[in-house]
Motif scaffolding. Structure first.
Motif, PDB file in Angstrom:
ATOM      1  N   ILE A  54       0.829  -1.211   0.000  1.00 52.48           N
ATOM      2  CA  ILE A  54       0.000   0.000   0.000  1.00 52.48           C
ATOM      3  C   ILE A  54       0.859   1.255   0.000  1.00 52.48           C
ATOM      4  O   ILE A  54       2.007   1.239   0.451  1.00 52.48           O
ATOM      5  CB  ILE A  54      -0.971   0.006   1.201  1.00 52.48           C
ATOM      6  N   ASP A  55       0.261   2.319  -0.510  1.00 56.56           N
ATOM      7  CA  ASP A  55       0.932   3.605  -0.598  1.00 56.56           C
ATOM      8  C   ASP A  55      -0.149   4.677  -0.513  1.00 56.56           C
ATOM      9  O   ASP A  55      -1.072   4.689  -1.345  1.00 56.56           O
ATOM     10  CB  ASP A  55       1.677   3.698  -1.928  1.00 56.56           C
ATOM     11  N   PRO A  56      -0.087   5.573   0.448  1.00 57.83           N
ATOM     12  CA  PRO A  56      -1.115   6.607   0.561  1.00 57.83           C
ATOM     13  C   PRO A  56      -1.301   7.417  -0.726  1.00 57.83           C
ATOM     14  O   PRO A  56      -2.396   7.893  -1.001  1.00 57.83           O
ATOM     15  CB  PRO A  56      -0.617   7.498   1.699  1.00 57.83           C
ATOM     16  N   ALA A  57      -0.256   7.538  -1.527  1.00 60.66           N
ATOM     17  CA  ALA A  57      -0.346   8.321  -2.765  1.00 60.66           C
ATOM     18  C   ALA A  57      -1.328   7.712  -3.764  1.00 60.66           C
ATOM     19  O   ALA A  57      -1.799   8.408  -4.660  1.00 60.66           O
ATOM     20  CB  ALA A  57       1.038   8.453  -3.406  1.00 60.66           C
ATOM     21  N   THR A  58      -1.646   6.436  -3.599  1.00 61.38           N
ATOM     22  CA  THR A  58      -2.556   5.763  -4.541  1.00 61.38           C
ATOM     23  C   THR A  58      -3.948   5.533  -3.958  1.00 61.38           C
ATOM     24  O   THR A  58      -4.811   4.957  -4.619  1.00 61.38           O
ATOM     25  CB  THR A  58      -1.970   4.410  -4.984  1.00 61.38           C
ATOM     26  N   ALA A  59      -4.195   6.000  -2.754  1.00 65.73           N
ATOM     27  CA  ALA A  59      -5.461   5.708  -2.058  1.00 65.73           C
ATOM     28  C   ALA A  59      -6.686   6.228  -2.804  1.00 65.73           C
ATOM     29  O   ALA A  59      -7.692   5.526  -2.921  1.00 65.73           O
ATOM     30  CB  ALA A  59      -5.430   6.263  -0.637  1.00 65.73           C
ATOM     31  N   GLU A  60      -6.640   7.448  -3.298  1.00 68.71           N
ATOM     32  CA  GLU A  60      -7.802   8.003  -3.988  1.00 68.71           C
ATOM     33  C   GLU A  60      -8.131   7.190  -5.234  1.00 68.71           C
ATOM     34  O   GLU A  60      -9.297   6.842  -5.476  1.00 68.71           O
ATOM     35  CB  GLU A  60      -7.570   9.465  -4.352  1.00 68.71           C
ATOM     36  N   ALA A  61      -7.128   6.845  -6.023  1.00 64.44           N
ATOM     37  CA  ALA A  61      -7.348   6.042  -7.230  1.00 64.44           C
ATOM     38  C   ALA A  61      -7.860   4.650  -6.880  1.00 64.44           C
ATOM     39  O   ALA A  61      -8.716   4.093  -7.593  1.00 64.44           O
ATOM     40  CB  ALA A  61      -6.061   5.945  -8.041  1.00 64.44           C
ATOM     41  N   GLU A  62      -7.392   4.103  -5.782  1.00 66.91           N
ATOM     42  CA  GLU A  62      -7.840   2.771  -5.374  1.00 66.91           C
ATOM     43  C   GLU A  62      -9.272   2.802  -4.855  1.00 66.91           C
ATOM     44  O   GLU A  62     -10.034   1.858  -5.096  1.00 66.91           O
ATOM     45  CB  GLU A  62      -6.862   2.194  -4.347  1.00 66.91           C
ATOM     46  N   PHE A  63      -9.654   3.859  -4.180  1.00 63.92           N
ATOM     47  CA  PHE A  63     -11.040   4.012  -3.769  1.00 63.92           C
ATOM     48  C   PHE A  63     -11.936   4.095  -5.007  1.00 63.92           C
ATOM     49  O   PHE A  63     -12.978   3.439  -5.083  1.00 63.92           O
ATOM     50  CB  PHE A  63     -11.203   5.254  -2.890  1.00 63.92           C
ATOM     51  N   THR A  64     -11.534   4.889  -5.982  1.00 64.88           N
ATOM     52  CA  THR A  64     -12.286   5.006  -7.232  1.00 64.88           C
ATOM     53  C   THR A  64     -12.371   3.656  -7.937  1.00 64.88           C
ATOM     54  O   THR A  64     -13.427   3.297  -8.476  1.00 64.88           O
ATOM     55  CB  THR A  64     -11.637   6.063  -8.151  1.00 64.88           C
ATOM     56  N   ALA A  65     -11.294   2.891  -7.925  1.00 68.53           N
ATOM     57  CA  ALA A  65     -11.294   1.571  -8.550  1.00 68.53           C
ATOM     58  C   ALA A  65     -12.299   0.638  -7.885  1.00 68.53           C
ATOM     59  O   ALA A  65     -12.952  -0.165  -8.563  1.00 68.53           O
ATOM     60  CB  ALA A  65      -9.891   0.957  -8.510  1.00 68.53           C
ATOM     61  N   LEU A  66     -12.444   0.731  -6.564  1.00 63.79           N
ATOM     62  CA  LEU A  66     -13.424  -0.090  -5.856  1.00 63.79           C
ATOM     63  C   LEU A  66     -14.839   0.247  -6.322  1.00 63.79           C
ATOM     64  O   LEU A  66     -15.613  -0.651  -6.678  1.00 63.79           O
ATOM     65  CB  LEU A  66     -13.306   0.100  -4.340  1.00 63.79           C
ATOM     66  N   VAL A  67     -15.167   1.520  -6.347  1.00 66.00           N
ATOM     67  CA  VAL A  67     -16.507   1.939  -6.770  1.00 66.00           C
ATOM     68  C   VAL A  67     -16.737   1.571  -8.233  1.00 66.00           C
ATOM     69  O   VAL A  67     -17.814   1.093  -8.605  1.00 66.00           O
ATOM     70  CB  VAL A  67     -16.708   3.444  -6.508  1.00 66.00           C
ATOM     71  N   ASP A  68     -15.727   1.744  -9.067  1.00 68.08           N
ATOM     72  CA  ASP A  68     -15.842   1.357 -10.483  1.00 68.08           C
ATOM     73  C   ASP A  68     -16.077  -0.143 -10.616  1.00 68.08           C
ATOM     74  O   ASP A  68     -16.839  -0.590 -11.484  1.00 68.08           O
ATOM     75  CB  ASP A  68     -14.592   1.750 -11.262  1.00 68.08           C
ATOM     76  N   GLU A  69     -15.418  -0.925  -9.767  1.00 70.91           N
ATOM     77  CA  GLU A  69     -15.598  -2.384  -9.813  1.00 70.91           C
ATOM     78  C   GLU A  69     -17.024  -2.753  -9.441  1.00 70.91           C
ATOM     79  O   GLU A  69     -17.633  -3.614 -10.071  1.00 70.91           O
ATOM     80  CB  GLU A  69     -14.583  -3.066  -8.883  1.00 70.91           C
ATOM     81  N   TRP A  70     -17.571  -2.122  -8.424  1.00 70.84           N
ATOM     82  CA  TRP A  70     -18.967  -2.384  -8.055  1.00 70.84           C
ATOM     83  C   TRP A  70     -19.886  -2.125  -9.248  1.00 70.84           C
ATOM     84  O   TRP A  70     -20.783  -2.920  -9.525  1.00 70.84           O
ATOM     85  CB  TRP A  70     -19.418  -1.483  -6.916  1.00 70.84           C
ATOM     86  N   ASN A  71     -19.662  -1.015  -9.940  1.00 66.08           N
ATOM     87  CA  ASN A  71     -20.502  -0.679 -11.080  1.00 66.08           C
ATOM     88  C   ASN A  71     -20.340  -1.676 -12.222  1.00 66.08           C
ATOM     89  O   ASN A  71     -21.322  -2.063 -12.861  1.00 66.08           O
ATOM     90  CB  ASN A  71     -20.224   0.750 -11.546  1.00 66.08           C
ATOM     91  N   ALA A  72     -19.106  -2.104 -12.479  1.00 59.59           N
ATOM     92  CA  ALA A  72     -18.862  -3.100 -13.528  1.00 59.59           C
ATOM     93  C   ALA A  72     -19.533  -4.426 -13.181  1.00 59.59           C
ATOM     94  O   ALA A  72     -20.105  -5.095 -14.048  1.00 59.59           O
ATOM     95  CB  ALA A  72     -17.361  -3.291 -13.733  1.00 59.59           C
ATOM     96  N   VAL A  73     -19.478  -4.812 -11.918  1.00 56.63           N
ATOM     97  CA  VAL A  73     -20.122  -6.049 -11.471  1.00 56.63           C
ATOM     98  C   VAL A  73     -21.634  -5.942 -11.638  1.00 56.63           C
ATOM     99  O   VAL A  73     -22.269  -6.848 -12.187  1.00 56.63           O
ATOM    100  CB  VAL A  73     -19.747  -6.375 -10.002  1.00 56.63           C
ATOM    101  N   ARG A  74     -22.204  -4.860 -11.166  1.00 54.85           N
ATOM    102  CA  ARG A  74     -23.663  -4.686 -11.284  1.00 54.85           C
ATOM    103  C   ARG A  74     -24.107  -4.799 -12.740  1.00 54.85           C
ATOM    104  O   ARG A  74     -25.094  -5.475 -13.052  1.00 54.85           O
ATOM    105  CB  ARG A  74     -24.095  -3.337 -10.713  1.00 54.85           C
TER     106      ARG A  74
END
Length: 172
Positions: free
Chosen positions: A99-119
């Motif tokens: 993990i790296d705090p510098a990537t946290a925002e992009a990783e949060f966005t990736a989680l939400v994007d994954e939920w949408n792709a799954v749905r």
């Protein structure tokens, strides 16, 4: 300006509904609960390993659940030819540990994007639809839902402790 995890409206799970609506509701409730445990924290706080000697962090949980959703729904059930975002053949703990705090925002966005792709991907699928697991045997979409609800519930318990140690916030 310092990025912080945004609030996410968590809708109560349905109390009376058909099975698919109930499973969708409970999965979404647990997804939103993980975000609720992270809401308002900075990237540095998300990366904090706050329950020694554990190496677990909220950022690691975000990364882990992104790969879990991607693996079970998109790779295994839908058969999409996609890679996991964090786990690799060389490092099966990278989702939780690299993990790296510098990537946290992009990783949060990736989680939400994954939920949408799954749905979107499973919208027309039936709970009884099957896939063959690479370790052998078949499983149903229903099984994936139940497994993911269990996975989120377990990790949301971890998130409770991590968050409380970071800033004292508790609650569901």
């Amino acid at each position: 300006m310092t990025w912080t995890v945004p609030e996410l409206v968590r809708v109560d799970e349905p109390h009376i509904a058909d099975e698919r609506t109930m499973l969708d509701g409970w999965l979404d409730w647990h997804r939103a609960t993980l975000v609720r445990k992270c809401a308002g924290l900075t990237a540095e706080e998300l990366a904090r390993r706050s329950v020694p000697p554990s190496t677990l962090s909220l950022q690691g949980l975000i990364r882990h659940m992104t790969d879990v959703e991607r693996m079970w729904f998109r790779k295994r059930f839908l058969g999409e030819d996609i890679d996991l975002l964090y786990v690799t053949e060389d490092d099966d703990t990278a989702d939780l540990l690299q993990i790296d705090p510098a990537t946290a925002e992009a990783e949060f966005t990736a989680l939400v994007d994954e939920w949408n792709a799954v749905r979107t991907g499973i919208a027309g699928a039936c709970l009884d639809d099957l896939f063959t697991h690479e370790r052998g045997g078949q499983r149903s979409l229903r099984w994936i839902y139940i497994h993911l609800i269990e996975e989120y519930a377990r990790h949301n318990g971890h998130a409770d402790m991590l968050r409380e140690c970071i800033d004292g916030v508790t609650g569901d």
